[in-house]
Design a protein around this motif. Sequence first.
Motif, short mmCIF file in Angstrom:
data_model
loop_
_atom_site.label_atom_id
_atom_site.label_comp_id
_atom_site.label_asym_id
_atom_site.label_seq_id
_atom_site.Cartn_x
_atom_site.Cartn_y
_atom_site.Cartn_z
N LYS A 261 19.42 -3.70 14.01
CA LYS A 261 19.44 -2.92 15.33
C LYS A 261 20.11 -1.60 15.19
O LYS A 261 20.14 -0.87 15.94
N GLU A 262 20.53 -1.08 13.96
CA GLU A 262 21.15 0.05 13.66
C GLU A 262 20.53 1.15 14.23
O GLU A 262 21.18 2.26 14.76
N ILE A 263 19.11 1.33 13.91
CA ILE A 263 18.45 2.54 14.21
C ILE A 263 18.05 2.34 15.83
O ILE A 263 17.93 3.47 16.53
N LEU A 264 17.40 1.57 16.05
CA LEU A 264 16.78 0.91 17.30
C LEU A 264 17.77 1.10 18.65
O LEU A 264 17.58 1.77 19.60
N SER A 265 19.10 0.63 18.35
CA SER A 265 19.83 0.46 19.60
C SER A 265 20.24 2.05 19.79
O SER A 265 20.50 2.20 21.20
N PRO A 266 20.61 2.88 19.11
CA PRO A 266 21.15 4.40 19.57
C PRO A 266 19.86 5.00 20.23
O PRO A 266 20.27 5.60 21.34
N VAL A 267 18.72 4.85 19.66
CA VAL A 267 17.59 5.36 20.41
C VAL A 267 17.32 4.86 21.75
O VAL A 267 17.22 5.63 22.68
N ALA A 268 17.47 3.46 21.87
CA ALA A 268 17.21 3.02 22.99
C ALA A 268 18.46 3.36 24.04
O ALA A 268 18.19 3.52 25.21
N THR A 269 19.72 3.31 23.87
CA THR A 269 20.96 3.91 24.40
C THR A 269 20.51 5.11 24.92
O THR A 269 20.70 5.31 26.30
N VAL A 270 20.16 6.02 24.07
CA VAL A 270 19.71 7.43 24.73
C VAL A 270 18.86 7.30 25.75
O VAL A 270 19.00 8.27 26.66
N THR B 32 16.27 -2.53 27.68
CA THR B 32 17.38 -3.23 27.86
C THR B 32 17.76 -4.26 26.64
O THR B 32 19.00 -4.20 26.23
N PRO B 33 16.84 -4.96 26.24
CA PRO B 33 17.28 -5.78 25.03
C PRO B 33 17.83 -5.04 23.80
O PRO B 33 18.69 -5.59 23.15
N LEU B 34 17.32 -3.77 23.70
CA LEU B 34 17.66 -3.12 22.52
C LEU B 34 19.19 -2.42 22.65
O LEU B 34 19.87 -2.48 21.98
N VAL B 35 19.32 -2.16 23.94
CA VAL B 35 20.59 -1.60 24.31
C VAL B 35 21.59 -2.81 24.08
O VAL B 35 22.71 -2.59 23.87
N LEU B 36 21.42 -3.67 24.76
CA LEU B 36 22.18 -4.93 24.68
C LEU B 36 22.48 -5.60 23.18
O LEU B 36 23.53 -6.23 22.93
N ALA B 37 21.56 -5.18 22.18
CA ALA B 37 21.54 -5.84 20.87
C ALA B 37 22.42 -4.88 19.91
O ALA B 37 22.49 -4.96 18.67
N ALA B 38 23.23 -3.69 20.55
CA ALA B 38 23.83 -2.80 19.83
C ALA B 38 24.94 -3.61 19.01
O ALA B 38 25.52 -4.62 19.37
N GLY B 39 24.76 -3.20 17.86
CA GLY B 39 25.83 -3.98 16.70
C GLY B 39 25.18 -4.93 15.96
O GLY B 39 25.80 -5.59 15.13
N GLU B 40 24.25 -5.48 16.25
CA GLU B 40 23.55 -6.68 15.64
C GLU B 40 22.78 -5.91 14.26
O GLU B 40 22.31 -5.04 14.25
N THR B 41 22.70 -6.89 13.49
CA THR B 41 22.17 -6.78 12.18
C THR B 41 20.58 -6.27 12.54
O THR B 41 19.96 -6.92 13.01
N THR C 254 29.11 4.23 24.26
CA THR C 254 28.80 3.26 23.12
C THR C 254 29.42 3.70 21.95
O THR C 254 28.99 3.10 20.84
N GLY C 255 30.39 4.38 22.07
CA GLY C 255 31.41 4.68 20.74
C GLY C 255 31.06 5.98 20.45
O GLY C 255 31.66 6.44 19.36
N GLY C 256 30.28 7.01 21.11
CA GLY C 256 30.29 8.33 20.77
C GLY C 256 29.70 8.76 19.33
O GLY C 256 30.23 9.70 18.68
#
Length: 186
Positions: A137-146, A126-135, A57-59
């Motif tokens: 979701k900057e904090i929730l998406s990386p947590v969810a991805t990990v 899954t919804p948070l992982v797929l929402a990466a880059g959305e306004t 997801t970009g490292g």
Amino acid sequence: FESQASAQRNILILSMFSLLGMFLALYTHFRSTSLTLQVMLAIPLSFIGAVIGIFLTGGVFSIATMVGFVTLTGIASRNGIMMISHYLHLLKYEGEQFDLQMLRRGTQERLVPVVMTALTALLALTPLVLAAGETGKEILSPVATVIFSGLFSSTLLNLIVTPLVFWRYGKNTALSTIQEQEKDHV
């Protein structure tokens, strides 16, 4: 930048205390360093997937991903606790011998609970992982991805590695732990 560095340092220090606390809690339960370390083996297994998820997801390694790692540690350890506790249960209460049949039975009986709890968490994230880059979701998406990627690898590897490690290093410890528990109950 200074506040981020300070936050990272604080999270790392608190993570070390969390790992120590986990070790002590598990040791209190199992009364064995070997079994405690076997449960905690789930942590690096989960980190494999988490690091791959960050890379894909970009490292970017941030405070949010560090929070994800801390959360993942507890979730991943639970699966190891379920597996090893069930092996001990089979040996102590069900009259199983320490052999491959007992490991196969224990792993199969824990397969559904481990996979279902992991699958539930994966579906919820899954919804948070797929929402990466959305306004927003900057904090929730990386947590969810990990958590998502770490839980995925942990679940798969835990079902293979935990029985093998228990088979290789757990026999003497498991049998002595059961004997000590029986002495305590008498």
